[in-house]
Design a protein around this motif. Structure first.
Motif, PDB file in Angstrom:
ATOM      1  N   UNK A 150       3.413  -4.115   1.878  1.00 23.51           N
ATOM      2  CA  UNK A 150       4.089  -3.009   2.557  1.00 23.51           C
ATOM      3  C   UNK A 150       3.646  -2.852   4.008  1.00 23.51           C
ATOM      4  N   UNK A 151       2.580  -3.571   4.413  1.00 29.03           N
ATOM      5  CA  UNK A 151       2.155  -3.526   5.808  1.00 29.03           C
ATOM      6  C   UNK A 151       3.258  -4.041   6.727  1.00 29.03           C
ATOM      7  N   UNK A 152       4.166  -4.862   6.193  1.00 30.69           N
ATOM      8  CA  UNK A 152       5.275  -5.385   7.003  1.00 30.69           C
ATOM      9  C   UNK A 152       6.284  -4.294   7.370  1.00 30.69           C
ATOM     10  N   UNK A 153       6.163  -3.129   6.747  1.00 25.96           N
ATOM     11  CA  UNK A 153       7.085  -2.021   7.017  1.00 25.96           C
ATOM     12  C   UNK A 153       6.482  -1.003   7.978  1.00 25.96           C
ATOM     13  N   UNK A 154       5.299  -1.292   8.516  1.00 30.71           N
ATOM     14  CA  UNK A 154       4.528  -0.302   9.267  1.00 30.71           C
ATOM     15  C   UNK A 154       5.263   0.204  10.508  1.00 30.71           C
ATOM     16  N   UNK A 155       6.183  -0.587  11.084  1.00 31.91           N
ATOM     17  CA  UNK A 155       6.866  -0.179  12.303  1.00 31.91           C
ATOM     18  C   UNK A 155       8.042   0.760  12.029  1.00 31.91           C
ATOM     19  N   UNK A 156       8.389   0.905  10.757  1.00 34.52           N
ATOM     20  CA  UNK A 156       9.502   1.788  10.399  1.00 34.52           C
ATOM     21  C   UNK A 156       8.940   3.170  10.053  1.00 34.52           C
ATOM     22  N   UNK A 157       9.043   4.095  10.990  1.00 34.77           N
ATOM     23  CA  UNK A 157       8.418   5.409  10.823  1.00 34.77           C
ATOM     24  C   UNK A 157       9.014   6.172   9.642  1.00 34.77           C
ATOM     25  N   UNK A 158      10.324   6.031   9.423  1.00 34.86           N
ATOM     26  CA  UNK A 158      10.958   6.745   8.312  1.00 34.86           C
ATOM     27  C   UNK A 158      10.386   6.293   6.975  1.00 34.86           C
ATOM     28  N   UNK A 159      10.236   4.979   6.809  1.00 39.67           N
ATOM     29  CA  UNK A 159       9.681   4.448   5.564  1.00 39.67           C
ATOM     30  C   UNK A 159       8.265   4.955   5.352  1.00 39.67           C
ATOM     31  N   UNK A 160       7.449   4.895   6.382  1.00 40.95           N
ATOM     32  CA  UNK A 160       6.063   5.336   6.247  1.00 40.95           C
ATOM     33  C   UNK A 160       5.975   6.838   5.973  1.00 40.95           C
ATOM     34  N   UNK A 161       6.887   7.611   6.564  1.00 38.70           N
ATOM     35  CA  UNK A 161       6.899   9.056   6.323  1.00 38.70           C
ATOM     36  C   UNK A 161       7.244   9.357   4.864  1.00 38.70           C
ATOM     37  N   UNK A 162       8.234   8.638   4.313  1.00 41.88           N
ATOM     38  CA  UNK A 162       8.625   8.876   2.919  1.00 41.88           C
ATOM     39  C   UNK A 162       7.509   8.446   1.974  1.00 41.88           C
ATOM     40  N   UNK A 163       6.880   7.306   2.267  1.00 41.03           N
ATOM     41  CA  UNK A 163       5.764   6.865   1.426  1.00 41.03           C
ATOM     42  C   UNK A 163       4.614   7.869   1.465  1.00 41.03           C
ATOM     43  N   UNK A 164       4.358   8.413   2.631  1.00 44.83           N
ATOM     44  CA  UNK A 164       3.306   9.419   2.762  1.00 44.83           C
ATOM     45  C   UNK A 164       3.622  10.651   1.920  1.00 44.83           C
ATOM     46  N   UNK A 165       4.885  11.085   1.964  1.00 41.49           N
ATOM     47  CA  UNK A 165       5.295  12.236   1.152  1.00 41.49           C
ATOM     48  C   UNK A 165       5.223  11.916  -0.333  1.00 41.49           C
ATOM     49  N   UNK A 166       5.636  10.707  -0.697  1.00 39.56           N
ATOM     50  CA  UNK A 166       5.630  10.311  -2.110  1.00 39.56           C
ATOM     51  C   UNK A 166       4.227  10.380  -2.695  1.00 39.56           C
ATOM     52  N   UNK A 167       3.254   9.804  -1.994  1.00 38.95           N
ATOM     53  CA  UNK A 167       1.899   9.792  -2.551  1.00 38.95           C
ATOM     54  C   UNK A 167       1.244  11.172  -2.487  1.00 38.95           C
ATOM     55  N   UNK A 168       1.777  12.049  -1.623  1.00 41.34           N
ATOM     56  CA  UNK A 168       1.207  13.389  -1.514  1.00 41.34           C
ATOM     57  C   UNK A 168       1.683  14.310  -2.629  1.00 41.34           C
ATOM     58  N   UNK A 169       2.975  14.191  -3.029  1.00 43.16           N
ATOM     59  CA  UNK A 169       3.520  15.155  -3.992  1.00 43.16           C
ATOM     60  C   UNK A 169       4.064  14.506  -5.258  1.00 43.16           C
ATOM     61  N   UNK A 170       4.038  13.177  -5.339  1.00 47.32           N
ATOM     62  CA  UNK A 170       4.697  12.482  -6.440  1.00 47.32           C
ATOM     63  C   UNK A 170       4.116  12.732  -7.815  1.00 47.32           C
ATOM     64  N   UNK A 171       2.832  13.006  -7.885  1.00 47.42           N
ATOM     65  CA  UNK A 171       2.178  13.124  -9.199  1.00 47.42           C
ATOM     66  C   UNK A 171       2.857  14.149 -10.097  1.00 47.42           C
ATOM     67  N   UNK A 172       3.034  15.375  -9.611  1.00 49.24           N
ATOM     68  CA  UNK A 172       3.608  16.424 -10.449  1.00 49.24           C
ATOM     69  C   UNK A 172       5.104  16.225 -10.676  1.00 49.24           C
ATOM     70  N   UNK A 173       5.715  15.335  -9.906  1.00 48.21           N
ATOM     71  CA  UNK A 173       7.153  15.097 -10.030  1.00 48.21           C
ATOM     72  C   UNK A 173       7.465  13.831 -10.815  1.00 48.21           C
TER      73      UNK A 173
END
Length: 286
Positions: A150-173
């Motif tokens: 996934x390091x190959x996606x590092x330049x795509x800010x939208x992708x990284x933002x969604x991944x950041x949100x996913x790992x932050x709130x995904x557990x309870x969802x």
């Protein structure tokens, strides 16, 4: 500890049987399997050089999830940035898509973001702390998003933002991430993402700096393929199960179904038999 540990279905099933979403790790020096529940320790980071055993570990984890959960209980979304690892899962019923371009993975993650929002709304409406506590008619399957390199996606800010949100709130969802990379990068693994990846598996890494980034001290000194340091509730040294592509195909065969065109790359100009951008998006969010 053996230098090679063959993947044996019976032993693996037994190891993950106590867990809702069992993740197989490997065996320790006492010959005991180590496994954990993704519901309790959500989100995994796997790192290691080429040939270290990282890709085989991904194959073992995904195959085990497929063998132990029904398609109605678990849906897998796979991003294969190297276009080399996930082709064997493409026709498996649990697998919703296998994508390789940043453009397509971005579409997939926007669909996941929409699902996160819907699940969050449901937990608020019904005043519950976890999606598993929703009324039966509103229950949703677990989702696992697995992105290799996934390091190959590092330049795509939208992708990284969604991944950041996913790992932050995904557990309870009920939405989980498994991320892997060959060369750990501190800029990609920023504080927010790293803090929420509760389990790290460090196979052979290049140096102490990379081991520190992954939080698996000693991984730079590993000399055996398939050996790794795992950091979860404590540090473990484990030997990962070795699952060949041939064996994995045999195990996955009962779950293979007829699907539409190969869901991998979306060409800019659709040709006969190719998926359009709309098709990819619909495949993800349906």
């Amino acid at each position: 500890m053996p230098k090679e540990l063959a993947y044996k279905v019976e032993g693996v099933r037994e190891a993950v049987s106590p867990f809702t979403l069992g993740i197989i790790c490997g065996k320790d020096r006492n010959g005991q399997y180590n496994a954990f529940d993704l519901l309790k320790q959500p989100h995994i980071l796997i790192a290691g050089e080429t040939g270290s055993g990282k890709s085989t570990q991904l194959r073992s984890i995904l195959t085990t999830l497929i063998l132990t959960k029904k398609p109605s209980e678990l849906k897998l979304y796979l991003g294969d940035c190297k276009k080399s690892e996930f082709h064997i899962f493409r026709k498996v019923e649990h697998v919703q898509c296998v994508l390789s371009s940043a453009k397509d993975i971005g579409k997939m993650l926007r669909g996941i973001k929409k699902e996160l929002d819907e699940r969050s709304d449901l937990t608020e409406i019904f005043e519950v702390g976890h999606v598993d506590d929703l009324p039966a008619e509103h229950r949703r399957p677990y989702l696992v998003v697995c992105i290799d390199e996934f390091v190959m996606l590092r330049k795509n800010e939208e992708i990284m933002d969604i991944l950041t949100e996913l790992v932050a709130i995904g557990r309870t969802l009920g939405v989980f991430a498994i991320l892997s990379m060959q060369r750990p990068n501190a800029k990609v693994l920023d504080t927010t993402i790293r803090a929420n990846l509760t389990v790290s598996m460090g196979f052979k890494l290049r140096d102490v700096i990379e081991s520190r980034i992954v939080n698996t001290p000693g991984a730079e000194a590993i000399e055996t393929s398939g050996r790794f340091i795992m950091n979860s509730d404590k540090l473990y040294e484990l030997q990962a199960p070795y699952l060949t592509i041939k064996k994995a195909k045999e195990l996955l065969n009962p779950f293979v179904i007829a699907k539409g065109p190969v869901k991998e790359v979306t060409p800019s100009t659709p040709t006969s038999g190719s998926l359009t951008e709309k098709d990819v998006f619909n495949d993800v969010v349906d």
